[in-house]
Design a protein around this motif. Sequence first.
Motif, PDB file in Angstrom:
ATOM      1  N   LEU A 103       0.870  -1.171   0.000  1.00  0.00           N
ATOM      2  CA  LEU A 103       0.000   0.000   0.000  1.00  0.00           C
ATOM      3  C   LEU A 103       0.905   1.218   0.000  1.00  0.00           C
ATOM      4  N   ASP A 104       0.667   2.117  -0.922  1.00  0.00           N
ATOM      5  CA  ASP A 104       1.527   3.279  -1.048  1.00  0.00           C
ATOM      6  C   ASP A 104       0.966   4.441  -0.234  1.00  0.00           C
ATOM      7  N   ILE A 106      -3.728   6.915   0.384  1.00  0.00           N
ATOM      8  CA  ILE A 106      -3.353   5.499   0.384  1.00  0.00           C
ATOM      9  C   ILE A 106      -3.573   5.007  -1.040  1.00  0.00           C
ATOM     10  N   ASP A 107      -2.498   4.543  -1.659  1.00  0.00           N
ATOM     11  CA  ASP A 107      -2.538   4.164  -3.074  1.00  0.00           C
ATOM     12  C   ASP A 107      -3.155   5.277  -3.924  1.00  0.00           C
ATOM     13  N   ASN A 140     -12.277   4.358   0.004  1.00  0.00           N
ATOM     14  CA  ASN A 140     -10.938   3.769  -0.044  1.00  0.00           C
ATOM     15  C   ASN A 140     -10.953   2.293   0.368  1.00  0.00           C
ATOM     16  N   ILE A 141     -11.806   1.534  -0.307  1.00  0.00           N
ATOM     17  CA  ILE A 141     -11.967   0.109   0.000  1.00  0.00           C
ATOM     18  C   ILE A 141     -10.833  -0.707  -0.630  1.00  0.00           C
ATOM     19  N   HIS A 142     -10.213  -1.560   0.163  1.00  0.00           N
ATOM     20  CA  HIS A 142      -9.243  -2.522  -0.369  1.00  0.00           C
ATOM     21  C   HIS A 142      -9.786  -3.907  -0.055  1.00  0.00           C
ATOM     22  N   GLU A 143     -10.254  -4.584  -1.075  1.00  0.00           N
ATOM     23  CA  GLU A 143     -11.004  -5.819  -0.868  1.00  0.00           C
ATOM     24  C   GLU A 143     -10.093  -7.016  -0.626  1.00  0.00           C
ATOM     25  N   PRO A 150       3.419   7.263  11.757  1.00  0.00           N
ATOM     26  CA  PRO A 150       2.736   6.094  12.306  1.00  0.00           C
ATOM     27  C   PRO A 150       1.364   5.938  11.677  1.00  0.00           C
ATOM     28  N   ILE A 151       0.990   4.709  11.376  1.00  0.00           N
ATOM     29  CA  ILE A 151      -0.363   4.437  10.914  1.00  0.00           C
ATOM     30  C   ILE A 151      -1.168   4.095  12.154  1.00  0.00           C
ATOM     31  N   HIS A 152      -2.016   4.993  12.550  1.00  0.00           N
ATOM     32  CA  HIS A 152      -2.792   4.836  13.767  1.00  0.00           C
ATOM     33  C   HIS A 152      -4.158   4.306  13.386  1.00  0.00           C
ATOM     34  N   HIS A 153      -4.454   3.077  13.824  1.00  0.00           N
ATOM     35  CA  HIS A 153      -5.738   2.504  13.436  1.00  0.00           C
ATOM     36  C   HIS A 153      -6.391   1.806  14.602  1.00  0.00           C
TER      37      HIS A 153
END
Length: 358
Positions: free
Chosen positions: A283-284, A301-302, A330-333, A355-358
């Motif tokens: 994922l970019d 994201i991408d 921004n769905i990534h299936e 940081p990717i905060h999720h």
Amino acid sequence: VVNVKNSMKDNGTDIHWHGIRQLNSCQQDGVPGVTECPIAPGKTRQYRFRATQFGTTWYHSHWSSQYGDGVLGTMIIDGPATANYDEDLGVLPITDYYYTPAFTLNEVAQHSTRGPPSPNNILVNGTHVSPNGGGMYAKMTVAKGKKYRIRIINTSVDSTFSVALDGHPFTVITADFVPIKPYITSQLTLAIGQRYDVVINANQTVENYWFRVAVGTDCGSNTILTSGIQLGAILSYNGASSGNPTSTGVTMRTACVDEKTSDLIPWVPNTVPSSVVGQAGKLDLGFSQAAAPSNLVRWLIDGTPMIVDWNNPTLETTLAGSSNFYSNANIHEMSTSNWYLRWIQSTAAVRLPHPIHH
Ligand SMILES: [Cu+2]
């Protein structure tokens, strides 16, 4: 079971349980526009989920930039520890602190050509001294000869912190919700959302000691840094004099780095199947900025920004058997049930540690 009442007059809200694995309960994850509609002013919603992990975490509003105004708290889920200690000193949340409301600054940040605004101060366990005078340091009190557990959490909006305790190395026993083989370090670096549980041995002279906090200036700033005051909190032995510590400590890191992976060894190994590693996807991560006068900044994201539609949670669309998601969902299936491995990679011209905060 947690009941959340939104007593704000004009804001929606909801609560995300940071790091909690919502296996078969993803509707409890508390993300507006993805897993639920926001809780309207005056309304209450009940969250129900199983705590299948244990350790230290925090909960926070996931509604716009609201948690930056303080809609957050800490959580402890009891369980075994990988090293012994006598007493639990509890949580030690550390955050950046802005004197301007988060919603105002969010608007500024989205149109800034000089990066996000600088925080004005920090808070350690909700308190700190002010460069203009007043305020107080958080204090942890210990008895000589005992071992203590401290649960350090970075609840920042935009800051990486390093922490150290003068004269008292940390024995690190958990990283986020993962119990690890204890390792000893004089300093720890925490990105936003990260937690480390440490054990300290109160085996030094009865005195006061600085718990030092340093801002990761490689990826951020803080206007308090020019004030010359010591950032952090105080560890005080029973019987020590009052007043600030005079202790000296290690040189603090300014880098925004993770702990060495060779130090973070899970107590219970969990191996990702090698067949999956071979098929890792990418994922970019990047950002864009529109031309003046809007200068609108978007994280991508991408190549796509995510712009949530609070009225149409993607989970609801999925449940209805539809793939008619709102634009910029921004769905990534993931088409089949399996292990998936994704590398999130920054290829933007400016490669900030982010940081990717999720
Ligand atoms: Cu979170």
